[in-house]
Design a protein around this motif. Structure first.
Motif, PDB file in Angstrom:
ATOM      1  N   LEU A 334       0.772  -1.285   0.018  1.00  0.00           N
ATOM      2  CA  LEU A 334      -0.070  -0.097  -0.020  1.00  0.00           C
ATOM      3  C   LEU A 334       0.707   1.201   0.009  1.00  0.00           C
ATOM      4  CD1 LEU A 334      -2.661  -0.989   2.420  1.00  0.00           C
ATOM      5  CD2 LEU A 334      -2.912  -1.370   0.160  1.00  0.00           C
ATOM      6  N   SER A 335       2.240   1.294   0.024  1.00  0.00           N
ATOM      7  CA  SER A 335       3.093   2.460   0.135  1.00  0.00           C
ATOM      8  C   SER A 335       3.134   2.938  -1.209  1.00  0.00           C
ATOM      9  CB  SER A 335       4.419   2.115   0.293  1.00  0.00           C
ATOM     10  OG  SER A 335       5.197   2.821   0.477  1.00  0.00           O
ATOM     11  N   ARG A 336       2.593   4.349  -1.212  1.00  0.00           N
ATOM     12  CA  ARG A 336       2.739   5.226  -2.256  1.00  0.00           C
ATOM     13  C   ARG A 336       3.962   5.918  -2.606  1.00  0.00           C
ATOM     14  NH1 ARG A 336      -2.428   5.091  -4.735  1.00  0.00           N
ATOM     15  NH2 ARG A 336      -2.007   7.075  -5.602  1.00  0.00           N
ATOM     16  N   VAL A 337       4.953   5.579  -1.947  1.00  0.00           N
ATOM     17  CA  VAL A 337       6.314   6.439  -2.233  1.00  0.00           C
ATOM     18  C   VAL A 337       6.808   6.205  -3.493  1.00  0.00           C
ATOM     19  CG1 VAL A 337       8.709   6.735  -1.537  1.00  0.00           C
ATOM     20  CG2 VAL A 337       6.865   6.208   0.480  1.00  0.00           C
ATOM     21  N   ARG A 338       6.712   7.090  -4.254  1.00  0.00           N
ATOM     22  CA  ARG A 338       7.164   6.896  -5.934  1.00  0.00           C
ATOM     23  C   ARG A 338       8.338   7.605  -6.228  1.00  0.00           C
ATOM     24  NH1 ARG A 338       1.059   7.057  -8.072  1.00  0.00           N
ATOM     25  NH2 ARG A 338       0.171   5.270  -6.996  1.00  0.00           N
ATOM     26  N   THR A 339       8.794   8.835  -5.734  1.00  0.00           N
ATOM     27  CA  THR A 339       9.525   9.735  -6.367  1.00  0.00           C
ATOM     28  C   THR A 339      11.097   9.285  -5.762  1.00  0.00           C
ATOM     29  OG1 THR A 339       9.342  11.379  -4.649  1.00  0.00           O
ATOM     30  CG2 THR A 339       8.154  11.365  -6.481  1.00  0.00           C
ATOM     31  N   GLY A 340      12.040   9.885  -6.885  1.00  0.00           N
ATOM     32  CA  GLY A 340      13.438   9.778  -6.170  1.00  0.00           C
ATOM     33  C   GLY A 340      13.700   8.360  -5.990  1.00  0.00           C
ATOM     34  N   HIS A 341      14.697   8.038  -4.873  1.00  0.00           N
ATOM     35  CA  HIS A 341      14.786   6.690  -4.349  1.00  0.00           C
ATOM     36  C   HIS A 341      14.154   6.424  -3.190  1.00  0.00           C
ATOM     37  CE1 HIS A 341      18.420   7.245  -7.048  1.00  0.00           C
ATOM     38  NE2 HIS A 341      19.118   8.170  -6.222  1.00  0.00           N
ATOM     39  N   GLY A 342      13.005   7.170  -2.824  1.00  0.00           N
ATOM     40  CA  GLY A 342      12.129   6.966  -1.726  1.00  0.00           C
ATOM     41  C   GLY A 342      11.701   5.535  -1.605  1.00  0.00           C
ATOM     42  N   ALA A 343      10.923   4.697  -2.873  1.00  0.00           N
ATOM     43  CA  ALA A 343      10.511   3.477  -2.486  1.00  0.00           C
ATOM     44  C   ALA A 343      11.712   2.480  -2.256  1.00  0.00           C
ATOM     45  CB  ALA A 343      10.036   3.222  -4.054  1.00  0.00           C
ATOM     46  N   LYS A 344      12.783   2.705  -2.652  1.00  0.00           N
ATOM     47  CA  LYS A 344      13.680   1.675  -2.471  1.00  0.00           C
ATOM     48  C   LYS A 344      14.316   1.853  -1.060  1.00  0.00           C
ATOM     49  CE  LYS A 344      15.761   1.457  -7.081  1.00  0.00           C
ATOM     50  NZ  LYS A 344      16.982   1.905  -8.115  1.00  0.00           N
ATOM     51  N   ASN A 345      14.326   2.872  -0.619  1.00  0.00           N
ATOM     52  CA  ASN A 345      15.050   3.333   0.758  1.00  0.00           C
ATOM     53  C   ASN A 345      14.064   2.955   1.772  1.00  0.00           C
ATOM     54  OD1 ASN A 345      17.506   4.272  -0.244  1.00  0.00           O
ATOM     55  ND2 ASN A 345      16.950   6.337  -0.493  1.00  0.00           N
ATOM     56  N   MET A 346      12.895   3.097   1.450  1.00  0.00           N
ATOM     57  CA  MET A 346      11.615   2.790   2.371  1.00  0.00           C
ATOM     58  C   MET A 346      11.568   1.252   2.507  1.00  0.00           C
ATOM     59  SD  MET A 346      10.959   5.211   4.242  1.00  0.00           S
ATOM     60  CE  MET A 346       9.705   4.478   5.336  1.00  0.00           C
ATOM     61  N   ALA A 347      11.825   0.466   1.669  1.00  0.00           N
ATOM     62  CA  ALA A 347      11.731  -0.936   1.434  1.00  0.00           C
ATOM     63  C   ALA A 347      12.878  -1.287   2.640  1.00  0.00           C
ATOM     64  CB  ALA A 347      11.868  -1.419  -0.077  1.00  0.00           C
ATOM     65  N   VAL A 348      14.156  -0.966   2.298  1.00  0.00           N
ATOM     66  CA  VAL A 348      15.105  -1.103   3.216  1.00  0.00           C
ATOM     67  C   VAL A 348      14.657  -0.695   4.710  1.00  0.00           C
ATOM     68  CG1 VAL A 348      17.576  -1.016   3.662  1.00  0.00           C
ATOM     69  CG2 VAL A 348      16.820  -0.762   1.445  1.00  0.00           C
ATOM     70  N   VAL A 349      14.237   0.522   4.936  1.00  0.00           N
ATOM     71  CA  VAL A 349      14.007   0.736   6.249  1.00  0.00           C
ATOM     72  C   VAL A 349      12.914  -0.345   6.845  1.00  0.00           C
ATOM     73  CG1 VAL A 349      12.343   2.549   7.724  1.00  0.00           C
ATOM     74  CG2 VAL A 349      14.086   3.277   5.982  1.00  0.00           C
ATOM     75  N   ARG A 350      11.867  -0.961   6.057  1.00  0.00           N
ATOM     76  CA  ARG A 350      11.087  -1.597   6.620  1.00  0.00           C
ATOM     77  C   ARG A 350      11.847  -3.084   6.887  1.00  0.00           C
ATOM     78  NH1 ARG A 350       7.350   1.002   3.115  1.00  0.00           N
ATOM     79  NH2 ARG A 350       8.053  -0.132   1.287  1.00  0.00           N
ATOM     80  N   HIS A 351      12.743  -3.373   6.293  1.00  0.00           N
ATOM     81  CA  HIS A 351      13.652  -4.609   6.493  1.00  0.00           C
ATOM     82  C   HIS A 351      14.342  -4.278   7.976  1.00  0.00           C
ATOM     83  CE1 HIS A 351      14.026  -6.261   2.081  1.00  0.00           C
ATOM     84  NE2 HIS A 351      12.792  -6.702   2.843  1.00  0.00           N
TER      85      HIS A 351
END
Length: 386
Positions: A334-351
């Motif tokens: 459901l995460s809608r982070v889309r711009t820049g490197h946000g999606a990749k970095n927040m995926a790592v944060v969730r890990h």
């Protein structure tokens, strides 16, 4: 770093985490920095632990818990708003952040992983149709017996998982990180390049063989249809739960000379060091339906039938114990982070958050642990190992 150690004193999961955060390059001019990068990253990790699933919620939680945050880092200017958090997380180099995660895991949980499953997952809401940007697809490595994320690698756009897996294996295998481990991957990785990469770092592979390798699959099927005398070993395995019963018969053959023999055709698939061929006959009963299927695998490890059964079953822990949890508990899809490197970095944060929440030894579910951490700063401190 000295300031962090003064706050924390002693070595803990948290002090190691902050040490690695402090080493990530911040390209902002120092005199203009109101929110140091280590403070931002600590805030988003805490926010992800306590069930905040977007930047606005993380910022609001941080404002309400500044006293707690200041027991760890100064936060002299408070916390940034959700918009600024989004901007700052988008700026972080995802490769450096992924390396930070891997080195933190290795330092915090130094025991060698014995079984590692590698599989991909798509964050479905991270696409941007207006800009023609595909959803983020991340390949993760999961220590199945320890229920621990070890590393991750984003799949490049217009590529598939085979482009990311060798990079991930190389990172994990640095300094003997995979030595002696058994690495399982689904059928997309059944090729000589990936098998060789796994062997090169001192690990063994367990690769599924499906219809994407029709010639090899047909040869393995013929092997089990007409096996060598005394060359097979069998074990039975049963899984029950959630209205589902799966009965498996696992058969192994350790005579694999034919895989490298002269009769193989030029250009035909060759897997280095293949030592065990595995057949799994599965019968699954769900309510009034029955499904029967046969699956095949090749491994460079010399496996007994019970060990092969454990390894094959263990691979699916990455789906059930990681990907399902990220979707249902951490709301990754459901995460809608889309711009820049946000999606990749927040995926790592969730890990980061997943590993910390999973490491607590109590009888609460992961969902309840996250809720409790949001309500009780002392419980959050125990998760962070403060």
């Amino acid at each position: 770093m000295e300031e962090m150690e003064a706050f924390l004193g002693g070595k803990s999961k948290l002090s190691v985490l902050l040490k690695h955060f402090s080493e990530i390059e911040d390209d902002r001019e120092a005199w203009r920095v109101d929110y140091p990068l280590a403070e931002v990253l600590f805030l988003v990790v805490c926010g992800s632990i306590v069930d905040c699933d977007d930047f606005d919620l993380i910022s609001d939680w941080g404002e309400a818990h500044l006293d707690f945050l200041r027991t760890v880092l100064p936060y002299r200017n408070g916390v940034p708003c959700g918009r600024w958090l989004n901007i700052l997380v988008n700026r972080i180099d995802p490769a450096l952040f992924a390396d930070c995660f891997t080195t933190w895991v290795r330092e915090t949980w130094p025991e060698q992983a014995d079984f590692v499953a590698i599989d991909g997952k798509t964050s479905r809401r991270s696409h941007d149709r207006a800009k023609g940007k595909a959803a983020l697809h991340l390949v993760s490595a999961f220590a199945t017996t320890r229920r621990l994320v070890l590393a991750q690698e984003a799949v490049p756009e217009k590529a598939n998982e085979t482009a990311a897996i060798p990079v991930l294996v190389e990172r994990l295998g640095a300094n003997g990180g995979l030595k002696g481990a058994l690495v399982s991957i689904d059928a997309i990785a059944c090729n000589g390049t990936i098998a060789g990469a796994i062997r090169d770092v001192g690990a063994d592979y367990l690769l599924a063989v499906k219809n994407n390798q029709p010639g090899l699959r047909a040869d393995i099927q013929a092997l089990f249809d007409d096996p060598p005398n005394g060359g097979l070993e069998q074990a039975n395995d049963v899984d029950k739960g959630h209205g589902r019963i799966e009965q498996r018969t696992v058969t192994v053959c350790r005579e694999t000379d034919w895989l490298a023999g002269d009769r193989r055709l030029p250009g035909e698939l060759r897997l280095p060091g293949a030592a065990t061929v595995i057949k799994v006959d599965a019968r699954t009963e769900i309510k009034d339906k029955t499904r029967i299927e046969t699956r095949y695998y090749i491994s460079s490890a010399t496996l007994s039938a019970p060990a092969a059964a454990d390894a094959v079953r263990g691979h699916w822990a990455i789906e059930n114990s990681l990907h399902w949890v990220l979707d249902v508990t951490f709301k990754d899809d459901l995460s809608r982070v889309r711009t820049g490197h946000g999606a990749k970095n927040m995926a790592v944060v969730r890990h980061f958050a997943f590993n910390l929440v999973r490491a607590i030894s109590d009888k609460r579910t992961l969902k309840t642990r996250r809720k409790r951490a949001a309500w009780d700063p002392s419980y959050l401190a125990s998760i962070l190992n403060m």
